[in-house]
Scaffold this motif. Sequence first.
Motif, PDB file in Angstrom:
ATOM      1  N   ASP A  33       0.823  -1.200   0.000  1.00 53.09           N
ATOM      2  CA  ASP A  33       0.000   0.000   0.000  1.00 53.09           C
ATOM      3  C   ASP A  33       0.861   1.255   0.000  1.00 53.09           C
ATOM      4  OD1 ASP A  33       0.286   0.930   3.096  1.00 53.09           O
ATOM      5  OD2 ASP A  33       0.264  -1.255   2.908  1.00 53.09           O
ATOM      6  N   ASP A  34       0.225   2.377  -0.281  1.00 50.23           N
ATOM      7  CA  ASP A  34       0.942   3.644  -0.350  1.00 50.23           C
ATOM      8  C   ASP A  34       1.407   4.132   1.021  1.00 50.23           C
ATOM      9  OD1 ASP A  34       0.633   3.711  -3.079  1.00 50.23           O
ATOM     10  OD2 ASP A  34      -1.124   5.039  -3.037  1.00 50.23           O
ATOM     11  N   PHE A  35       0.664   3.820   2.074  1.00 47.05           N
ATOM     12  CA  PHE A  35       1.074   4.237   3.419  1.00 47.05           C
ATOM     13  C   PHE A  35       2.435   3.633   3.757  1.00 47.05           C
ATOM     14  CE2 PHE A  35      -3.569   4.128   3.365  1.00 47.05           C
ATOM     15  CZ  PHE A  35      -3.895   5.385   3.831  1.00 47.05           C
ATOM     16  N   THR A  36       2.556   2.341   3.506  1.00 43.06           N
ATOM     17  CA  THR A  36       3.814   1.652   3.793  1.00 43.06           C
ATOM     18  C   THR A  36       4.934   2.178   2.917  1.00 43.06           C
ATOM     19  OG1 THR A  36       2.638  -0.344   4.499  1.00 43.06           O
ATOM     20  CG2 THR A  36       4.944  -0.604   3.831  1.00 43.06           C
ATOM     21  N   ALA A  37       4.640   2.421   1.645  1.00 43.91           N
ATOM     22  CA  ALA A  37       5.666   2.935   0.730  1.00 43.91           C
ATOM     23  C   ALA A  37       6.168   4.296   1.196  1.00 43.91           C
ATOM     24  CB  ALA A  37       5.107   3.020  -0.683  1.00 43.91           C
ATOM     25  N   ARG A  38       5.264   5.151   1.645  1.00 43.74           N
ATOM     26  CA  ARG A  38       5.686   6.475   2.105  1.00 43.74           C
ATOM     27  C   ARG A  38       6.491   6.381   3.402  1.00 43.74           C
ATOM     28  NH1 ARG A  38       0.342   7.927   0.232  1.00 43.74           N
ATOM     29  NH2 ARG A  38      -0.477   7.743   2.361  1.00 43.74           N
ATOM     30  N   ALA A  39       6.096   5.470   4.282  1.00 43.30           N
ATOM     31  CA  ALA A  39       6.864   5.275   5.521  1.00 43.30           C
ATOM     32  C   ALA A  39       8.266   4.775   5.208  1.00 43.30           C
ATOM     33  CB  ALA A  39       6.141   4.291   6.437  1.00 43.30           C
ATOM     34  N   GLN A  40       8.384   3.846   4.275  1.00 43.14           N
ATOM     35  CA  GLN A  40       9.696   3.342   3.885  1.00 43.14           C
ATOM     36  C   GLN A  40      10.560   4.451   3.290  1.00 43.14           C
ATOM     37  OE1 GLN A  40       8.206   0.233   1.337  1.00 43.14           O
ATOM     38  NE2 GLN A  40       8.497  -1.361   2.883  1.00 43.14           N
ATOM     39  N   ALA A  41       9.962   5.290   2.471  1.00 42.22           N
ATOM     40  CA  ALA A  41      10.713   6.395   1.874  1.00 42.22           C
ATOM     41  C   ALA A  41      11.175   7.381   2.943  1.00 42.22           C
ATOM     42  CB  ALA A  41       9.852   7.101   0.830  1.00 42.22           C
TER      43      ALA A  41
END
Length: 361
Positions: A33-41
């Motif tokens: 999901d995008d939430f996880t992707a943004r947290a990883q970034a």
Amino acid sequence: MNFASDNAAGVAAPILNAIAASSRVNAPAYGADDFTARAQARLAEIFERKASVFLVATGTAANALSLAALAAPWQAAFCHEEAHVIDDECGAPEFFTAGAKIVGVPGGDGKIQPAALVEALARYPRGQAKTSQPGALSLSQATEAGTAYRPDEIAALAAIARAAGMGVHMDGARFANIVAATGAAPAELTWRAGVDVLSLGATKNGALACEAVIVFDPDKAGAMPYQRKRAGQTLSKGRFLGAQMEAWLADDLWLDLARRANAAARRLAEGLAAAPGLRLAFPVEANEVFVVAPDAALARWRAAGAKFHDWSTRSARPDLAPGTGETMVRLVTSFETGEAEVDALLALAGAPQRSRNSRKD
């Protein structure tokens, strides 16, 4: 007056709001999901390095999976003799590594000293089939004594580990508190000092249930997707982990929450150190205060409603350890701990009254 654990605190409002907002969004499952992707970034920005990030729900899982990335079943993972991974996780590191031996190393103030690590490694020589082989070093940040490893201390221990062919793990359940207390950059406390894998804890510092396994060495991340799934830590609705981590990191909330907890601990420690008949067992460098007090005083504190845990340790200096009729206790503050709560305990302890305007931020 609840000083039993920072786990007793609630969820910070921005994180709770983020969970609710993510619930109203249809998102891909299993962490895509995008939430996880943004947290990883965002984690890549904070640590100044692209890394493999795996979100899980508990600190035990984060630590055990981290060690599984470093230690084979026939190897040994070295840690402080009172570290969480050896004392408080019910054999999970051994289970997740499929049998790696956890070896405790003594050290004052909760820290492993280089000479002690060298001595411990000498008992596990390379090439002897009858002996567990060195596989990993695990460092707790903050330590079980509430103290901080500085970057040079981490680098010295990591160099010994590297020379022995070991990877380095950091149990960062209270990593945010150490970053806030020392002012050191997250990168300086981790990969630049030789750490390969970090268990980054958010749960004790405002999250609902969210930890991150951050693998800085890409060669050690290949099996982690399968290890995490096998461990039951790949959440189908992984966006709820991603939303927590994203909100925790946004606008440096993670550091703001840690600063609040640390400030409460400093106020508590300064007052207790000035109270008659009490002494601090360790330097107060994060959000834990270890104090030695007469048993009668502790009984009065509890009768008045204070909550805390008795503590046993071999890590305190002999002159600071409890004597006859005394007990060491651990007091933990959180981002929710207010001055009134701290001052109520200080009044019970007979600490000199302090101006509310004298707090150091």
